[in-house]
Design a protein around this motif. Structure first.
Motif, short mmCIF file in Angstrom:
data_model
loop_
_atom_site.label_atom_id
_atom_site.label_comp_id
_atom_site.label_asym_id
_atom_site.label_seq_id
_atom_site.Cartn_x
_atom_site.Cartn_y
_atom_site.Cartn_z
N UNK A 1 -9.39 -13.04 -2.67
CA UNK A 1 -9.70 -11.64 -2.89
C UNK A 1 -10.48 -11.03 -1.72
N UNK A 2 -11.41 -11.82 -1.18
CA UNK A 2 -12.22 -11.30 -0.07
C UNK A 2 -11.33 -10.90 1.10
N UNK A 3 -10.45 -11.82 1.51
CA UNK A 3 -9.60 -11.54 2.67
C UNK A 3 -8.69 -10.34 2.39
N UNK A 4 -8.18 -10.32 1.20
CA UNK A 4 -7.26 -9.25 0.80
C UNK A 4 -7.92 -7.88 0.95
N UNK A 5 -9.08 -7.74 0.35
CA UNK A 5 -9.81 -6.47 0.42
C UNK A 5 -10.24 -6.15 1.84
N UNK A 6 -10.67 -7.19 2.54
CA UNK A 6 -11.13 -7.01 3.91
C UNK A 6 -10.01 -6.41 4.76
N UNK A 7 -8.83 -7.03 4.64
CA UNK A 7 -7.69 -6.55 5.43
C UNK A 7 -7.28 -5.14 5.02
N UNK A 8 -7.39 -4.90 3.73
CA UNK A 8 -7.02 -3.58 3.23
C UNK A 8 -7.92 -2.51 3.86
N UNK A 9 -9.22 -2.77 3.85
CA UNK A 9 -10.16 -1.81 4.43
C UNK A 9 -9.90 -1.64 5.93
N UNK A 10 -9.67 -2.77 6.60
CA UNK A 10 -9.45 -2.73 8.04
C UNK A 10 -8.18 -1.94 8.37
N UNK A 11 -7.15 -2.17 7.57
CA UNK A 11 -5.88 -1.47 7.81
C UNK A 11 -6.07 0.03 7.68
N UNK A 12 -6.84 0.45 6.69
CA UNK A 12 -7.12 1.88 6.53
C UNK A 12 -7.73 2.45 7.79
N UNK A 13 -8.69 1.72 8.34
CA UNK A 13 -9.39 2.21 9.53
C UNK A 13 -8.43 2.43 10.69
N UNK A 14 -7.60 1.40 10.95
CA UNK A 14 -6.74 1.51 12.12
C UNK A 14 -5.63 2.53 11.90
N UNK A 15 -5.12 2.59 10.68
CA UNK A 15 -4.05 3.56 10.40
C UNK A 15 -4.56 4.99 10.60
N UNK A 16 -5.76 5.25 10.10
CA UNK A 16 -6.30 6.60 10.22
C UNK A 16 -6.59 6.94 11.68
N UNK A 17 -7.03 5.95 12.44
CA UNK A 17 -7.37 6.20 13.84
C UNK A 17 -6.13 6.40 14.69
N UNK A 18 -5.06 5.65 14.36
CA UNK A 18 -3.85 5.70 15.16
C UNK A 18 -3.39 7.13 15.40
N UNK A 19 -3.56 7.97 14.38
CA UNK A 19 -3.07 9.33 14.50
C UNK A 19 -4.02 10.24 15.26
N UNK A 20 -5.29 9.89 15.27
CA UNK A 20 -6.26 10.87 15.76
C UNK A 20 -6.74 10.64 17.17
N UNK A 21 -6.82 9.36 17.59
CA UNK A 21 -7.63 9.11 18.78
C UNK A 21 -7.01 9.68 20.05
#
Lengths: 258, 327, 266
Positions: free
Chosen positions: C99-119
């Motif tokens: 569960x830890x890895x799953x949630x961790x990756x989920x949060x991380x993916x959100x960060x990079x996906x949101x940044x991909x469009x903006x930076x």
């Protein structure tokens, strides 16, 4: 008005369901505002700007803006969080009730967690004006009253614009932060350090200067022009515009349902 | 005397076309295409005071759009609605005092506080006098059997208890019309029956006109005989349940019990499902048979002791109906 | 790893669906950059300070805006928080993954996906702004490399913090209290509100012993060589140490709280 007090009581009850969380949030908010104040003073000190103006002028700007913001977040948090009503579809429920949308939106959320901030900032404001103003006149007292009303109207207008925008899109609402937090970011430093163009934008786009820049001139006897006393009330123009925008939003909602 | 009149009602929505896939998502970032959907297309009907009417149709048929227009939330593009003399949209602020609405998926009560406190706020919102409120609340508590949990926060209640509280909330101000949008969704069998009984009771006692939508046909069959079917925005059917059955019941199951039987009669379009020494179970295609004609054939070859017509599953009838209209 | 990629792609799709959101995000970040640029350049009109020069500070401001979603403090997956509050998290425990890895990756993916469009758009526009308001080139290719490295490590670091806060939600069933305290301290001492070089020394002393300044402050200052190699490498070691420590704490906390969930039966 009776209904408003009922809503106040209702939301206090809800907050008290989660006491520890509620208290922690209040503490965090008080901590945050004090920390922000200290860093502002620290930055101004670092740039050695205190020979240009007194610390009370800084405190005045800071406490006026935060008073307006905290006060509106306390009472009108419902408008601030209006997009949630749209997302959840609960706005439909407001439409099937025989009361004005305004009071119902206000009643949808009361920002009790802002109350710590509000108390601290009110104290700071009183402390500040006690030191800032040496020769009191009735007009100065009136101006202070108008400043507080004016700054509240300005933030409420920004909230309502945000609410109106959520009828069009619920996705771009963070943009509203530019106006509320952004104006505070600019306005909490003494505004005379800025370029003329900045002052212009923060007068005619967001009426920030009419509540914290020009009033200081009158309070500190730099001008005796009586028009300055009524200047903070110009924020009501923005407030009226925001109400019109909101009306348009409701009209759009009731014709497209989205 | 019609209490609710809906005439030539129309509502069109503009929706964004969306295709799946990353590339298409990129495309919609820059260029958007819209299409128009007639959510409600020339719908007319009338409802008498005190009637219970079921408004049914598959998902996206235009049910909730109609309900939203009837409750004054949405403005019709064209057409007329009159409920007890009010135009729901134009007279919204006066009109809504006369209606109660229960959305099966949304709550009008507050999550974190006792149900009773929510009712007190509603009392204030609807400006109900103390006397009326207490009387009405007592009635509803008794009728819906809320007394055990009315002082409990909503979040601690079961789904069935919550729905009972919701219905009571929508009736506190004594509305003349009650809209129920999926009132039994997610409820267990016992709660479902409780809710149904209550709806019937309130309809009989207070002459409340009730319009309900549901996907649960047994709900509708238990509550009402008048059904309006809508599909692709158009009114497809308006009549009683029996009419629907007559029209869309393609097959019927009949069980015939007899003493003894050597040879089965051959009848066209009758399927033998099961046979024992004393019993046959038949499936009749209703397009060229009637129950009596089949029995007649059987009585020629054996002595019939008993005949059971097995009740049709109403869901199947509705499926036939939807198929017929290509929904 | 493939699970991570799938997540990333689906998050990116979600972000792309909302054109208004992407544009509004861009505009918002750009305006925030402008506001900070205006405020700080106004200061430099009167005086200069030793700790950071105006070009370095502007780079700090613009990088902060461009990469805000990678290092944004208070990020949580609303779905996960909801699961915890309603108790449906119990179902997650039946699934065959950590569960830890799953949630961790989920949060991380959100960060990079949101940044991909903006930076990118922000960086490009900021480059072409007139001096002194704009973003400068990196001090050297090596500093650019260090910037990228520490930024990625910074995203790992903040996600370990998010995980701890999220796990504490298990105990309080309310995320507002604890997260508002952690993140308002973090915002201040991580340079998210006001760049740390503008702060007085006593604040910096506190900031140095907490993890928050190793999220964004470190990469943004390495970019313009406001932090030199020697101190930079030292900071990277501390950054990695924080990631390891907070990762272990997070995992332990998760283990404890899962026990609690299974005892309560959800």
């Amino acid at each position: 008005m009776r209904l408003f007090f009922k809503y106040l009581a209702l939301h206090l009850k809800i907050e008290l369901e989660y006491k520890s969380s509620f208290i922690m949030t209040i503490l965090a908010q008080v901590f945050y505002i004090l920390a922000e104040l200290i860093t502002i003073i620290a930055v101004i000190a670092k740039f050695e700007l205190f020979d240009m103006y007194s610390i009370y002028e800084v405190l005045f700007n800071f406490s006026v803006l935060w008073f307006g913001y905290a006060c509106m977040e306390f009472i009108f948090r419902g408008f601030d969080l209006f997009s949630q009503l749209i997302v959840s579809g609960d706005f439909d429920i407001l439409l099937i009730r025989p009361r004005s949308l305004f009071i119902q939106i206000v009643g949808s959320k009361i920002g009790y967690e802002k109350i710590g901030r509000l108390i601290v900032i009110t104290g700071l404001f009183i402390y500040t004006i006690a030191h800032l103003i040496t020769n009191w006149t009735i007009l100065k007292a009136l101006l202070l009253l108008f400043v507080l009303i004016g700054v509240c109207a300005m933030y409420l207008a920004i909230f309502i614009f945000g609410a109106a925008l959520s009828f069009v899109t619920i996705q771009g609402l963070e943009a509203i932060n530019i106006f509320s937090s952004g104006s505070r970011q600019v306005g909490q430093y003494p505004m005379q350090i800025y370029h003329k163009a900045v002052i212009w934008v923060f007068t005619f786009v967001i009426p920030l200067t009419v509540v914290n820049y020009y009033p200081l001139d009158y309070l500190l006897d730099r001008t005796t022009n009586i028009a300055y006393v009524f200047m903070p009330l110009l924020t009501f123009i923005l407030f009226i515009l925001s109400l019109i925008a909101f009306r348009f939003g409701v009209k759009k909602y009731t014709s497209t349902g989205s | 005397m019609s209490f609710i009149i809906v005439k030539d009602l129309n509502k069109t929505f503009k929706v964004l076309k969306r295709d799946s896939g990353l590339i298409n998502a990129m495309k919609t970032l820059f260029k958007r295409e819209y299409k128009y959907i007639n959510a409600v297309d020339n719908v007319s009907f009338t409802i008498k005071k005190g009637e219970i009417v079921a408004y049914i149709g598959p998902n996206g048929a235009g049910k909730s759009t109609t309900i939203k227009m009837l409750t004054g939330i949405l403005k019709p593009d064209s057409g007329e609605i009159s409920v007890d003399g009010f135009d729901p949209f134009k007279d919204r602020s006066k009109y809504v005092k006369n209606i109660g609405v229960v959305f099966g998926q949304k709550s009008q009560l507050w999550w974190d506080i006792p149900v009773e406190d929510s009712y007190l706020i509603l009392k204030e919102i609807y400006r109900i006098s103390d006397k009326d409120f207490n009387k009405r609340l007592n009635e509803l508590v008794k009728l819906l059997d809320l007394s055990d949990f009315i002082k409990t926060p909503l979040r601690q209640l079961s789904l069935g208890q919550r729905m009972r509280c919701e219905i009571a909330a929508s009736l506190l101000h004594n509305p003349k019309v009650l809209f129920l949008d999926e009132p039994t969704i997610g409820l267990d069998a016992v709660s479902k029956i409780q809710v149904r009984n209550f709806i019937k009771e309130i309809n009989k006692k207070d002459k409340v006109t009730i319009i309900l939508t549901s996907h649960d046909m047994s709900d509708i069959e238990a509550l009402t005989n008048r059904v309006i079917v809508i599909g692709h925005g158009k009114k497809l059917f308006d009549g009683t349940f029996d009419d629907i059955k007559k029209k869309f019941e393609k097959t019927k199951k009949v069980e015939i019990i007899f003493n003894e039987l050597d040879k089965l009669p051959t009848i066209k379009k009758v399927n033998l499902i099961n046979r024992t020494s004393t019993k046959v179970l038949l499936d009749l295609d209703m397009s060229c048979n009637t129950v009596s004609s089949v029995i007649r054939e059987y009585s020629k070859v054996c002595e019939i002791e008993d005949v059971n017509i097995i009740p049709t599953d109403i869901d199947n009838v509705i499926v036939n109906l939807y198929k017929e209209y290509d929904l | 790893m493939s699970g991570y990629l799938t997540f990333f792609k689906s998050e990116l799709l979600v972000q792309l669906q909302y054109r208004a959101s992407a544009i509004a995000g861009l505009v918002t970040q750009f305006f925030w950059g402008m506001i900070y640029a205006l405020v700080y350049t106004a200061f430099y009109n009167y005086n200069h300070i030793d700790s950071i020069n105006i070009a370095q500070l502007m780079s700090y401001v613009w990088l902060n805006q461009a990469f805000i979603r990678i290092i944004y403090l208070n990020d949580k997956d609303p779905f996960i928080v909801d699961q915890i509050k309603t108790g449906t998290v119990a179902y997650e425990l039946c699934k065959p993954y950590d569960l830890y890895s799953w949630w961790y990756l989920k949060l991380l993916a959100r960060r990079y996906a949101a940044t991909a469009l903006r930076c990118l758009p922000i960086i490009i526009v900021a480059f072409f702004l007139p001096s002194p308001y704009g973003l400068s080139l990196p001090a050297s290719p090596m500093y650019l490399l260090l910037f990228v490295l520490t930024l990625i490590l910074g995203s790992f670091l903040i996600t370990t913090i998010n995980m701890i806060v999220q796990t504490i939600t298990f105990y309080t069933y309310q995320d507002k209290g604890i997260s508002s305290i952690v993140y308002s301290i973090g915002g201040l001492l991580g340079g998210f509100c006001i760049p740390l070089p503008l702060m007085p020394d006593f604040v910096l002393k506190i900031a140095n012993v907490l993890p928050f300044r190793y999220i964004g402050d470190l990469p943004f200052r390495l970019y313009s060589a406001n932090i030199d190699y020697a101190y930079g490498f030292q900071c990277i070691l501390i950054q990695i140490a924080w990631i390891v420590v907070l990762f272990i704490i997070g995992k332990l906390l998760m283990k404890l709280s899962l026990k609690k969930v299974s005892i309560q039966g959800g």
